[in-house]
Design an enzyme around this catalytic site. Structure first.
Site: not given
Ligand code: NAP
Ligand code: GCO
Length: 260
Positions: A158, A145
Protein backbone atom coordinates in the site's frame (compact mmCIF):
# COMPACT_ATOMS: atom_id res chain seq x y z
CA UNK A 1 -15.66 34.24 -4.41
CA UNK A 2 -18.51 31.68 -4.24
CA UNK A 3 -18.35 31.14 -8.01
CA UNK A 4 -14.69 30.14 -7.68
CA UNK A 5 -15.88 26.98 -5.92
CA UNK A 6 -18.90 26.31 -8.12
CA UNK A 7 -18.87 23.08 -10.17
CA UNK A 8 -22.04 23.94 -12.11
CA UNK A 9 -21.95 22.44 -15.60
CA UNK A 10 -19.09 20.07 -14.78
CA UNK A 11 -19.12 16.25 -15.06
CA UNK A 12 -17.28 14.51 -12.23
CA UNK A 13 -16.32 10.82 -12.20
CA UNK A 14 -15.38 9.38 -8.79
CA UNK A 15 -14.12 5.80 -8.81
CA UNK A 16 -15.10 3.31 -6.10
CA UNK A 17 -17.74 5.69 -4.74
CA UNK A 18 -20.59 3.44 -3.54
CA UNK A 19 -19.63 4.27 0.03
CA UNK A 20 -16.70 5.45 2.15
CA UNK A 21 -14.48 8.36 1.16
CA UNK A 22 -15.54 8.21 -2.50
CA UNK A 23 -19.20 8.60 -1.60
CA UNK A 24 -18.42 11.56 0.66
CA UNK A 25 -16.35 13.26 -2.05
CA UNK A 26 -19.05 12.67 -4.68
CA UNK A 27 -21.72 14.17 -2.42
CA UNK A 28 -19.58 17.26 -1.92
CA UNK A 29 -18.94 17.74 -5.64
CA UNK A 30 -22.62 17.12 -6.38
CA UNK A 31 -23.70 19.73 -3.86
CA UNK A 32 -21.24 22.15 -5.48
CA UNK A 33 -23.15 21.64 -8.75
CA UNK A 34 -21.31 18.85 -10.57
CA UNK A 35 -23.08 16.05 -12.44
CA UNK A 36 -21.97 12.95 -10.50
CA UNK A 37 -20.85 9.73 -12.15
CA UNK A 38 -19.34 6.89 -10.15
CA UNK A 39 -18.38 3.24 -10.50
CA UNK A 40 -18.00 0.14 -8.42
CA UNK A 41 -17.30 -3.53 -8.99
CA UNK A 42 -20.79 -4.81 -8.23
CA UNK A 43 -24.20 -3.81 -9.64
CA UNK A 44 -25.92 -4.32 -6.30
CA UNK A 45 -23.55 -1.83 -4.65
CA UNK A 46 -24.08 0.69 -7.44
CA UNK A 47 -27.87 0.30 -7.15
CA UNK A 48 -27.79 0.74 -3.37
CA UNK A 49 -25.51 3.75 -3.67
CA UNK A 50 -27.82 5.47 -6.18
CA UNK A 51 -30.56 5.40 -3.53
CA UNK A 52 -28.16 6.84 -0.95
CA UNK A 53 -27.16 9.62 -3.37
CA UNK A 54 -30.85 10.40 -3.91
CA UNK A 55 -31.23 10.87 -0.13
CA UNK A 56 -28.54 13.54 -0.45
CA UNK A 57 -30.46 15.18 -3.29
CA UNK A 58 -28.00 13.96 -5.89
CA UNK A 59 -29.03 12.22 -9.14
CA UNK A 60 -25.86 10.15 -9.53
CA UNK A 61 -25.24 7.85 -12.47
CA UNK A 62 -23.45 4.58 -11.64
CA UNK A 63 -21.47 2.15 -13.79
CA UNK A 64 -20.02 -1.28 -13.05
CA UNK A 65 -16.41 -1.81 -14.09
CA UNK A 66 -13.04 -2.77 -12.65
CA UNK A 67 -10.66 0.19 -12.75
CA UNK A 68 -7.70 -2.15 -13.39
CA UNK A 69 -9.18 -3.42 -16.68
CA UNK A 70 -8.01 -1.00 -19.39
CA UNK A 71 -10.44 -2.36 -22.01
CA UNK A 72 -13.41 -1.97 -19.66
CA UNK A 73 -12.20 1.46 -18.52
CA UNK A 74 -11.89 2.77 -22.08
CA UNK A 75 -15.27 1.30 -23.01
CA UNK A 76 -16.97 2.93 -20.03
CA UNK A 77 -15.29 6.31 -20.43
CA UNK A 78 -16.58 6.36 -24.03
CA UNK A 79 -20.05 5.35 -22.75
CA UNK A 80 -20.02 8.05 -20.05
CA UNK A 81 -18.97 10.68 -22.62
CA UNK A 82 -21.88 9.54 -24.82
CA UNK A 83 -24.50 9.29 -22.06
CA UNK A 84 -23.46 12.12 -19.71
CA UNK A 85 -20.71 14.19 -21.27
CA UNK A 86 -16.95 14.71 -21.28
CA UNK A 87 -15.42 14.14 -17.84
CA UNK A 88 -14.19 17.46 -16.43
CA UNK A 89 -13.14 16.11 -13.04
CA UNK A 90 -11.71 12.66 -12.31
CA UNK A 91 -11.18 11.52 -8.72
CA UNK A 92 -9.11 8.33 -8.56
CA UNK A 93 -10.49 7.07 -5.27
CA UNK A 94 -10.93 3.30 -5.72
CA UNK A 95 -8.36 1.48 -3.63
CA UNK A 96 -7.61 -1.49 -1.43
CA UNK A 97 -5.16 -2.30 1.33
CA UNK A 98 -3.72 -5.61 2.48
CA UNK A 99 -2.20 -5.60 5.97
CA UNK A 100 0.37 -8.44 5.89
CA UNK A 101 3.98 -8.48 7.17
CA UNK A 102 6.07 -8.01 4.04
CA UNK A 103 8.05 -11.22 4.44
CA UNK A 104 4.76 -13.13 4.60
CA UNK A 105 3.08 -11.29 1.70
CA UNK A 106 2.81 -13.13 -1.60
CA UNK A 107 3.93 -11.41 -4.78
CA UNK A 108 0.37 -11.84 -6.05
CA UNK A 109 -1.01 -9.89 -3.08
CA UNK A 110 1.62 -7.18 -3.54
CA UNK A 111 0.82 -6.94 -7.26
CA UNK A 112 -2.94 -6.72 -6.62
CA UNK A 113 -2.54 -3.69 -4.34
CA UNK A 114 -0.19 -1.99 -6.82
CA UNK A 115 -2.63 -2.80 -9.64
CA UNK A 116 -5.64 -1.18 -8.01
CA UNK A 117 -3.95 1.65 -6.10
CA UNK A 118 -1.36 2.74 -8.69
CA UNK A 119 -1.85 1.13 -12.12
CA UNK A 120 -5.57 1.92 -12.16
CA UNK A 121 -5.14 5.69 -11.55
CA UNK A 122 -2.72 5.64 -14.52
CA UNK A 123 -5.28 3.78 -16.68
CA UNK A 124 -8.11 6.09 -15.62
CA UNK A 125 -6.10 9.30 -16.12
CA UNK A 126 -4.86 8.12 -19.52
CA UNK A 127 -8.48 7.44 -20.54
CA UNK A 128 -9.84 10.90 -19.63
CA UNK A 129 -6.91 13.16 -20.62
CA UNK A 130 -7.48 13.19 -24.43
CA UNK A 131 -11.01 14.61 -24.05
CA UNK A 132 -9.85 17.03 -21.34
CA UNK A 133 -7.22 18.34 -23.79
CA UNK A 134 -9.84 18.73 -26.53
CA UNK A 135 -12.17 20.50 -24.10
CA UNK A 136 -9.49 22.93 -22.93
CA UNK A 137 -8.69 21.56 -19.50
CA UNK A 138 -9.72 19.41 -16.56
CA UNK A 139 -9.02 18.29 -13.01
CA UNK A 140 -7.50 15.00 -11.88
CA UNK A 141 -7.44 14.30 -8.14
CA UNK A 142 -5.61 11.21 -6.88
CA UNK A 143 -6.45 9.96 -3.40
CA UNK A 144 -3.10 9.54 -1.74
CA UNK A 145 -2.44 8.70 1.92
CA UNK A 146 -0.28 9.17 5.01
CA UNK A 147 1.50 6.23 3.41
CA UNK A 148 2.48 8.48 0.52
CA UNK A 149 4.94 9.93 3.08
CA UNK A 150 5.27 7.42 5.91
CA UNK A 151 5.71 3.68 6.33
CA UNK A 152 4.42 1.32 8.95
CA UNK A 153 4.42 -2.39 9.64
CA UNK A 154 2.32 -4.65 7.34
CA UNK A 155 1.43 -2.10 4.64
CA UNK A 156 4.44 -2.35 2.29
CA UNK A 157 2.41 -2.78 -0.92
CA UNK A 158 0.00 0.00 0.00
CA UNK A 159 2.81 2.42 0.91
CA UNK A 160 4.66 1.59 -2.32
CA UNK A 161 1.47 2.22 -4.30
CA UNK A 162 0.55 5.45 -2.53
CA UNK A 163 4.13 6.72 -2.72
CA UNK A 164 4.08 6.00 -6.43
CA UNK A 165 0.69 7.68 -6.74
CA UNK A 166 2.20 10.86 -5.26
CA UNK A 167 4.84 10.89 -8.02
CA UNK A 168 2.34 9.90 -10.73
CA UNK A 169 0.32 12.93 -9.60
CA UNK A 170 3.35 15.20 -9.95
CA UNK A 171 4.22 13.74 -13.34
CA UNK A 172 0.73 14.18 -14.77
CA UNK A 173 0.84 17.77 -13.46
CA UNK A 174 4.20 18.28 -15.19
CA UNK A 175 3.22 16.71 -18.51
CA UNK A 176 -0.32 18.12 -18.90
CA UNK A 177 -0.27 21.46 -17.10
CA UNK A 178 0.19 23.18 -20.45
CA UNK A 179 -3.27 21.89 -21.47
CA UNK A 180 -4.87 23.55 -18.43
CA UNK A 181 -5.17 20.18 -16.72
CA UNK A 182 -4.42 20.33 -13.01
CA UNK A 183 -3.49 17.08 -11.29
CA UNK A 184 -3.27 17.13 -7.51
CA UNK A 185 -3.38 14.64 -4.68
CA UNK A 186 -5.70 14.58 -1.70
CA UNK A 187 -3.99 12.83 1.23
CA UNK A 188 -6.44 11.82 3.96
CA UNK A 189 -5.19 10.99 7.44
CA UNK A 190 -6.89 8.16 9.30
CA UNK A 191 -10.55 8.23 8.27
CA UNK A 192 -13.41 6.16 9.72
CA UNK A 193 -14.57 4.01 6.78
CA UNK A 194 -14.97 0.26 6.13
CA UNK A 195 -11.31 0.17 5.07
CA UNK A 196 -10.14 1.16 8.55
CA UNK A 197 -12.88 -0.61 10.50
CA UNK A 198 -10.48 -3.41 11.61
CA UNK A 199 -8.17 -0.77 13.13
CA UNK A 200 -11.01 0.76 15.13
CA UNK A 201 -12.39 -2.45 16.61
CA UNK A 202 -13.01 -2.45 20.34
CA UNK A 203 -9.75 -3.12 22.17
CA UNK A 204 -7.50 -2.64 19.15
CA UNK A 205 -4.53 -0.61 20.49
CA UNK A 206 -4.16 0.99 17.05
CA UNK A 207 -7.24 3.08 17.83
CA UNK A 208 -5.61 4.93 20.75
CA UNK A 209 -2.31 4.99 18.86
CA UNK A 210 -3.88 7.03 16.03
CA UNK A 211 -5.64 9.35 18.46
CA UNK A 212 -2.24 10.01 20.10
CA UNK A 213 -0.64 10.60 16.69
CA UNK A 214 -3.31 13.07 15.58
CA UNK A 215 -3.22 16.63 17.02
CA UNK A 216 -6.98 16.81 16.37
CA UNK A 217 -7.16 13.78 18.74
CA UNK A 218 -9.82 12.05 16.67
CA UNK A 219 -10.33 9.87 13.58
CA UNK A 220 -11.29 11.85 10.49
CA UNK A 221 -14.56 11.39 8.59
CA UNK A 222 -15.29 11.57 4.84
CA UNK A 223 -16.99 14.89 5.57
CA UNK A 224 -13.61 16.33 6.68
CA UNK A 225 -12.41 15.80 3.10
CA UNK A 226 -15.33 17.48 1.34
CA UNK A 227 -14.16 21.13 1.38
CA UNK A 228 -10.60 20.29 0.23
CA UNK A 229 -12.02 18.10 -2.57
CA UNK A 230 -14.31 20.88 -3.86
CA UNK A 231 -11.33 23.26 -3.75
CA UNK A 232 -9.14 20.92 -5.83
CA UNK A 233 -12.04 20.24 -8.26
CA UNK A 234 -12.88 23.93 -8.81
CA UNK A 235 -11.55 27.06 -10.49
CA UNK A 236 -10.24 28.11 -7.07
CA UNK A 237 -7.27 25.74 -7.60
CA UNK A 238 -6.51 26.50 -11.29
CA UNK A 239 -2.93 27.49 -10.40
CA UNK A 240 -2.42 24.61 -7.94
CA UNK A 241 -0.75 21.74 -9.76
CA UNK A 242 1.23 18.71 -8.60
CA UNK A 243 0.35 19.43 -4.98
CA UNK A 244 -0.56 16.79 -2.41
CA UNK A 245 -3.10 18.37 -0.05
CA UNK A 246 -2.92 16.43 3.22
CA UNK A 247 -6.13 16.47 5.24
CA UNK A 248 -4.90 14.61 8.31
CA UNK A 249 -5.76 16.63 11.42
CA UNK A 250 -2.05 17.40 11.70
CA UNK A 251 -0.55 13.88 11.77
CA UNK A 252 2.32 14.69 9.41
CA UNK A 253 3.29 17.74 11.49
CA UNK A 254 3.31 15.94 14.84
CA UNK A 255 5.83 13.64 16.58
CA UNK A 256 3.00 12.22 18.67
CA UNK A 257 1.52 12.89 22.07
CA UNK A 258 4.33 13.25 24.63
CA UNK A 259 4.26 11.08 27.77
CA UNK A 260 2.46 12.85 30.66
P1 NAP B 1 -13.19 1.48 1.21
O1 NAP B 1 -14.18 1.81 2.25
O2 NAP B 1 -12.49 0.15 1.24
O3 NAP B 1 -13.85 1.69 -0.26
C1 NAP B 1 -13.06 1.42 -1.37
C2 NAP B 1 -13.94 1.52 -2.59
O4 NAP B 1 -13.15 1.21 -3.75
C3 NAP B 1 -15.10 0.53 -2.57
O5 NAP B 1 -16.26 1.12 -3.12
C4 NAP B 1 -14.61 -0.59 -3.47
O6 NAP B 1 -15.62 -1.31 -4.10
C5 NAP B 1 -13.86 0.23 -4.52
N1 NAP B 1 -12.93 -0.60 -5.30
C6 NAP B 1 -11.96 -1.41 -4.83
N2 NAP B 1 -11.33 -2.01 -5.86
C7 NAP B 1 -11.94 -1.57 -7.01
C8 NAP B 1 -11.75 -1.85 -8.40
N3 NAP B 1 -10.81 -2.70 -8.82
N4 NAP B 1 -12.56 -1.22 -9.28
C9 NAP B 1 -13.53 -0.39 -8.87
N5 NAP B 1 -13.78 -0.08 -7.55
C10 NAP B 1 -12.97 -0.68 -6.65
O7 NAP B 1 -12.02 2.56 1.22
P2 NAP B 1 -12.01 4.08 1.75
O8 NAP B 1 -11.55 4.10 3.16
O9 NAP B 1 -13.28 4.75 1.36
O10 NAP B 1 -10.80 4.64 0.87
C11 NAP B 1 -11.03 5.20 -0.40
C12 NAP B 1 -9.69 5.67 -0.92
O11 NAP B 1 -9.06 6.51 0.08
C13 NAP B 1 -8.69 4.53 -1.16
O12 NAP B 1 -7.88 4.85 -2.27
C14 NAP B 1 -7.84 4.52 0.11
O13 NAP B 1 -6.56 3.98 -0.12
C15 NAP B 1 -7.77 5.99 0.40
N6 NAP B 1 -7.48 6.37 1.77
C16 NAP B 1 -8.24 5.90 2.80
C17 NAP B 1 -7.95 6.35 4.10
C18 NAP B 1 -8.75 5.90 5.30
O14 NAP B 1 -8.26 6.11 6.43
N7 NAP B 1 -9.92 5.29 5.13
C19 NAP B 1 -6.94 7.26 4.31
C20 NAP B 1 -6.16 7.67 3.23
C21 NAP B 1 -6.46 7.23 1.96
P3 NAP B 1 -16.11 -2.74 -3.50
O15 NAP B 1 -16.80 -2.46 -2.21
O16 NAP B 1 -17.04 -3.29 -4.56
O17 NAP B 1 -14.86 -3.59 -3.33
C1 GCO C 1 -3.46 1.58 7.76
C2 GCO C 1 -4.58 2.46 7.28
C3 GCO C 1 -4.02 3.64 6.51
C4 GCO C 1 -5.14 4.48 6.01
C5 GCO C 1 -4.64 5.66 5.25
C6 GCO C 1 -3.85 6.60 6.09
O1 GCO C 1 -3.65 0.35 7.81
O2 GCO C 1 -2.41 2.15 8.10
O3 GCO C 1 -5.49 1.73 6.49
O4 GCO C 1 -3.24 3.19 5.45
O5 GCO C 1 -5.97 3.76 5.17
O6 GCO C 1 -4.01 5.31 4.08
O7 GCO C 1 -3.67 7.78 5.33
Amino acid sequence: MENLFSLEGKVALITGASYGIGFGLAVALGKAGARIVFNDLKQEKVDAAILEYKKEGIDAKGYVFDVTDEVLVNRHIALIEQEVGVIDILINNAGIIKRIPMHEMSAADFRQVIDIDLNAPFIMAKAVIPSMIKKGGGKIINICSMMSELGRETVSAYAAAKGGLKMLTRNIASEYGKYNIQCNGLGPGYIATPQTAPLREEGNPFNSFIIAKTPAARWGTPEDLQGPAVFLASKASDFVNGHILYVDGGILAYIGKQPE
